[in-house]
Design an enzyme around this catalytic site. Structure first.
Site, PDB file in Angstrom:
ATOM      1  N   GLU A  98       9.564   2.581  -8.796  1.00  0.00           N
ATOM      2  CA  GLU A  98       8.209   1.972  -9.238  1.00  0.00           C
ATOM      3  C   GLU A  98       7.921   0.957  -8.093  1.00  0.00           C
ATOM      4  O   GLU A  98       6.777   0.764  -7.827  1.00  0.00           O
ATOM      5  CB  GLU A  98       8.294   1.213 -10.489  1.00  0.00           C
ATOM      6  CG  GLU A  98       7.069   0.641 -10.994  1.00  0.00           C
ATOM      7  CD  GLU A  98       7.376  -0.026 -12.469  1.00  0.00           C
ATOM      8  OE1 GLU A  98       8.105   0.251 -13.461  1.00  0.00           O
ATOM      9  OE2 GLU A  98       7.015  -1.238 -12.352  1.00  0.00           O
ATOM     10  N   ARG A 123       2.130   3.484 -14.856  1.00  0.00           N
ATOM     11  CA  ARG A 123       2.530   2.852 -13.444  1.00  0.00           C
ATOM     12  C   ARG A 123       1.961   3.378 -12.562  1.00  0.00           C
ATOM     13  O   ARG A 123       2.399   3.496 -11.401  1.00  0.00           O
ATOM     14  CB  ARG A 123       4.074   2.779 -13.473  1.00  0.00           C
ATOM     15  CG  ARG A 123       4.952   2.200 -14.400  1.00  0.00           C
ATOM     16  CD  ARG A 123       4.565   0.605 -14.564  1.00  0.00           C
ATOM     17  NE  ARG A 123       5.462  -0.025 -15.379  1.00  0.00           N
ATOM     18  CZ  ARG A 123       5.232  -0.111 -17.028  1.00  0.00           C
ATOM     19  NH1 ARG A 123       4.073   0.407 -17.384  1.00  0.00           N
ATOM     20  NH2 ARG A 123       6.306  -0.588 -17.604  1.00  0.00           N
ATOM     21  N   SER A 159      11.471  -3.776 -13.053  1.00  0.00           N
ATOM     22  CA  SER A 159      12.084  -2.426 -13.272  1.00  0.00           C
ATOM     23  C   SER A 159      11.787  -1.651 -12.001  1.00  0.00           C
ATOM     24  O   SER A 159      10.738  -1.552 -11.514  1.00  0.00           O
ATOM     25  CB  SER A 159      11.299  -1.678 -14.467  1.00  0.00           C
ATOM     26  OG  SER A 159      11.456  -2.448 -15.705  1.00  0.00           O
TER      27      SER A 159
HETATM   28  C1  LIG Z   1      10.714  -9.913 -13.382  1.00  0.00           C
HETATM   29  C2  LIG Z   1       9.650  -8.879 -13.303  1.00  0.00           C
HETATM   30  C3  LIG Z   1       9.129  -8.276 -14.185  1.00  0.00           C
HETATM   31  C4  LIG Z   1       8.178  -7.508 -14.235  1.00  0.00           C
HETATM   32  N1  LIG Z   1       7.818  -6.584 -15.340  1.00  0.00           N
HETATM   33  C5  LIG Z   1       6.731  -5.875 -15.287  1.00  0.00           C
HETATM   34  C6  LIG Z   1       6.330  -5.092 -16.439  1.00  0.00           C
HETATM   35  O1  LIG Z   1       6.635  -5.539 -17.530  1.00  0.00           O
HETATM   36  N2  LIG Z   1       5.066  -4.190 -16.162  1.00  0.00           N
HETATM   37  C7  LIG Z   1       4.812  -3.832 -15.044  1.00  0.00           C
HETATM   38  O2  LIG Z   1       4.081  -2.973 -15.107  1.00  0.00           O
HETATM   39  N3  LIG Z   1       5.300  -4.503 -14.034  1.00  0.00           N
HETATM   40  C8  LIG Z   1       6.186  -5.240 -14.150  1.00  0.00           C
HETATM   41  N4  LIG Z   1       6.705  -5.747 -12.829  1.00  0.00           N
HETATM   42  C9  LIG Z   1       6.274  -5.431 -11.640  1.00  0.00           C
HETATM   43  C10 LIG Z   1       5.005  -6.312 -11.190  1.00  0.00           C
HETATM   44  O3  LIG Z   1       5.017  -7.533 -11.682  1.00  0.00           O
HETATM   45  C11 LIG Z   1       3.624  -5.776 -11.416  1.00  0.00           C
HETATM   46  O4  LIG Z   1       3.547  -4.641 -10.822  1.00  0.00           O
HETATM   47  C12 LIG Z   1       2.349  -6.588 -10.965  1.00  0.00           C
HETATM   48  O5  LIG Z   1       1.330  -6.080 -11.172  1.00  0.00           O
HETATM   49  C13 LIG Z   1       2.339  -6.854  -9.341  1.00  0.00           C
HETATM   50  O6  LIG Z   1       1.613  -7.768  -8.888  1.00  0.00           O
HETATM   51  P1  LIG Z   1       1.645  -8.451  -7.695  1.00  0.00           P
HETATM   52  O7  LIG Z   1       0.202  -9.285  -7.449  1.00  0.00           O
HETATM   53  O8  LIG Z   1       3.012  -9.181  -7.441  1.00  0.00           O
HETATM   54  O9  LIG Z   1       1.339  -7.157  -6.513  1.00  0.00           O
HETATM   55  P2  LIG Z   1       2.147  -6.922  -5.462  1.00  0.00           P
HETATM   56  O10 LIG Z   1       3.583  -6.484  -5.626  1.00  0.00           O
HETATM   57  O11 LIG Z   1       1.825  -7.810  -4.351  1.00  0.00           O
HETATM   58  O12 LIG Z   1       1.460  -5.629  -4.915  1.00  0.00           O
HETATM   59  C14 LIG Z   1       1.679  -4.494  -5.630  1.00  0.00           C
HETATM   60  C15 LIG Z   1       0.789  -3.336  -4.962  1.00  0.00           C
HETATM   61  O13 LIG Z   1      -0.631  -3.648  -5.324  1.00  0.00           O
HETATM   62  C16 LIG Z   1      -1.230  -3.853  -4.215  1.00  0.00           C
HETATM   63  N5  LIG Z   1      -2.339  -4.991  -4.452  1.00  0.00           N
HETATM   64  C17 LIG Z   1      -1.972  -6.072  -4.766  1.00  0.00           C
HETATM   65  N6  LIG Z   1      -3.122  -6.827  -4.899  1.00  0.00           N
HETATM   66  C18 LIG Z   1      -4.056  -6.087  -4.517  1.00  0.00           C
HETATM   67  C19 LIG Z   1      -5.649  -6.223  -4.464  1.00  0.00           C
HETATM   68  N7  LIG Z   1      -6.080  -7.474  -4.646  1.00  0.00           N
HETATM   69  N8  LIG Z   1      -6.202  -5.345  -3.884  1.00  0.00           N
HETATM   70  C20 LIG Z   1      -5.811  -4.146  -3.761  1.00  0.00           C
HETATM   71  N9  LIG Z   1      -4.209  -3.648  -3.796  1.00  0.00           N
HETATM   72  C21 LIG Z   1      -3.569  -4.890  -4.102  1.00  0.00           C
HETATM   73  C22 LIG Z   1      -0.473  -4.018  -2.986  1.00  0.00           C
HETATM   74  O14 LIG Z   1      -0.777  -3.656  -1.740  1.00  0.00           O
HETATM   75  C23 LIG Z   1       0.916  -3.070  -3.523  1.00  0.00           C
HETATM   76  O15 LIG Z   1       0.636  -1.896  -3.311  1.00  0.00           O
HETATM   77  C24 LIG Z   1       7.759  -6.986 -12.831  1.00  0.00           C
HETATM   78  C25 LIG Z   1       8.128  -7.799 -11.741  1.00  0.00           C
HETATM   79  C26 LIG Z   1       9.230  -8.674 -11.832  1.00  0.00           C
HETATM   80  C27 LIG Z   1       9.597  -9.089 -10.705  1.00  0.00           C
END
Ligand SMILES: Cc1cc2nc3c(=O)[nH]c(=O)nc-3n(C[C@H](O)[C@H](O)[C@H](O)COP(=O)(O)OP(=O)(O)OC[C@H]3O[C@@H](n4cnc5c(N)ncnc54)[C@H](O)[C@@H]3O)c2cc1C
Length: 342
Positions: free
Chosen positions: A338, A168, A242
């Site tokens: 996380e 992570r 998580s």
């Molecule tokens: C129900 C649920 C289940 C989940 N299950 C998992 C799992 O199984 N495994 C897991 O690893 N995660 C999980 N997550 C967490 C999440 O889905 C991941 O971390 C996902 O990659 C976040 O993507 P996002 O586009 O929503 O990023 P955001 O939440 O919008 O951003 C996350 C981070 O990435 C940065 N960021 C986003 N896009 C960019 C970009 N284009 N360039 C530079 N920086 C960027 C942001 O600034 C921030 O620091 C879960 C979340 C939920 C709600």
């Protein structure tokens, strides 16, 4: 600036975060093309004011108001660059939904993403936290990342090997925070399907379904069903998945904990370290299903903090602090978040 780059003022982010927190950003800009990225950097806006890059908002806790620019990568597109000797290089743009990208790849016969099915969020964020599930991580499939360097105002490719990806974690979350805006990612997938069922719960679930030799679709569907049984669906219950990382401790710390708590859940990670199940620690502090203010600990999985209705970032922060303090007091183990507090 090109005509497509629109900056909104006082923008409501309720629909842009899976926790469902009502946050208003003083400025919001969606990037729909490479030209938008370049224009935003040229505009100097990101040097003048604080900014936050918000993908699908599924790993963040937003405040009530954000006084700065929310940058939202929204460019879409998936293309096959080459397929040589069974290795397919596939480029996906940052604004593609990760789960859609996984499904599309399976349908195209590009394999390797099945265990990562149904994770919320966008492609651009996958290398940031090195998304992982059911024994696979983004680093297993990411080949290179294309970025806009916010400090220098230039574009660059970063090789996956240089991203410092771990559990992570990547350099994008550490020393490169606020430096790079990722606009697309190249993945190295396989034209032949080799299921990875080393994760025990996944093997058991396939067995229960009577599937001995899963197709890629069956594997992804089984992962999705497992996830649905444990994690809240963001369209009905707000969360960031998580909320805490599973803490990694030394052998000797683990042995002491195991002596005092024979049923503790933990997995060996390497020669000297164990990963403790944070959900087990939280549950055994009595937090499972409990609430504090308008935030709560999910009934089915104590690792997940949820929105009980109208919850704010402060509610989540208070609950997270209370959980961390109790786990530390009871087990002497520090839980790291996380999810990212903006
Ligand atoms: C129900 C649920 C289940 C989940 N299950 C998992 C799992 O199984 N495994 C897991 O690893 N995660 C999980 N997550 C967490 C999440 O889905 C991941 O971390 C996902 O990659 C976040 O993507 P996002 O586009 O929503 O990023 P955001 O939440 O919008 O951003 C996350 C981070 O990435 C940065 N960021 C986003 N896009 C960019 C970009 N284009 N360039 C530079 N920086 C960027 C942001 O600034 C921030 O620091 C879960 C979340 C939920 C709600």
């Amino acid at each position: 600036m090109n005509a497509g780059l629109v900056i909104y003022n006082d923008f409501a982010l309720r629909e842009y975060n899976t926790f469902g927190i009502e946050c208003t950003a003083s400025r919001f800009v969606a990037l729909r093309s490479g030209e938008d990225y370049a224009d935003l950097l040229r505009s100097g806006l990101l040097r003048e004011s604080p900014f936050f890059i918000l993908g699908g908002g599924s790993n963040v806790v937003l405040p009530d108001t954000y006084d700065g620019v929310i940058v939202h990568p929204a460019n879409k597109g998936i293309r096959l660059l080459e397929c040589v000797d069974g290795r397919c290089l596939v480029e996906a743009e940052a604004g593609e939904k990760w789960a859609d990208f996984v499904d599309y790849s399976i349908a195209q016969g590009w394999y390797g993403l099945e265990n990562l099915a149904a994770i919320p969020g966008c492609v651009g964020a996958a290398p940031v936290q090195n998304v992982g599930a059911y024994g696979k991580e983004a680093k297993d499939v990411v080949r290179r990342v294309h970025c806009f360097d916010i400090e220098k105002g230039t574009e660059c490719w970063i090789d996956a090997a240089d991203c410092g990806s771990g559990y992570r974690w990547s350099r994008f979350k550490g020393e490169w925070k606020d430096r790079y805006l990722i606009d697309r990612v190249v993945f190295s997938l396989s034209s032949e399907f080799h299921p990875d069922v080393t994760y025990k719960a996944l093997a058991v679930a396939l067995d229960e379904r009577g599937i001995a030799n899963p197709t890629a679709r069956q594997l992804a569907d089984t992962v999705t069903a497992l996830r649905d049984s444990k994690l809240p669906n963001p369209s009905t219950i707000g969360s960031a998945g998580s909320f805490f990382k599973n803490p990694i401790v030394t052998d000797s710390v683990y042995e002491d904990l195991k002596t005092a708590n024979p049923d503790i859940v933990a997995f060996p990670v390497d020669d000297g370290h164990y990963k403790l199940a944070a959900g087990w620690l939280i549950e055994h502090c009595g937090w499972k299903g409990r609430s504090l203010g308008r935030a709560g600990v999910y009934e089915k999985q104590a690792l997940v903090l949820v929105n009980r209705g109208g919850c704010s970032g402060d509610d989540v922060c208070r609950l997270a602090n209370a959980v961390v303090a109790d786990v530390e007091a009871r087990f002497g183990v520090h839980l790291e978040c996380e999810a990212i507090f903006v």
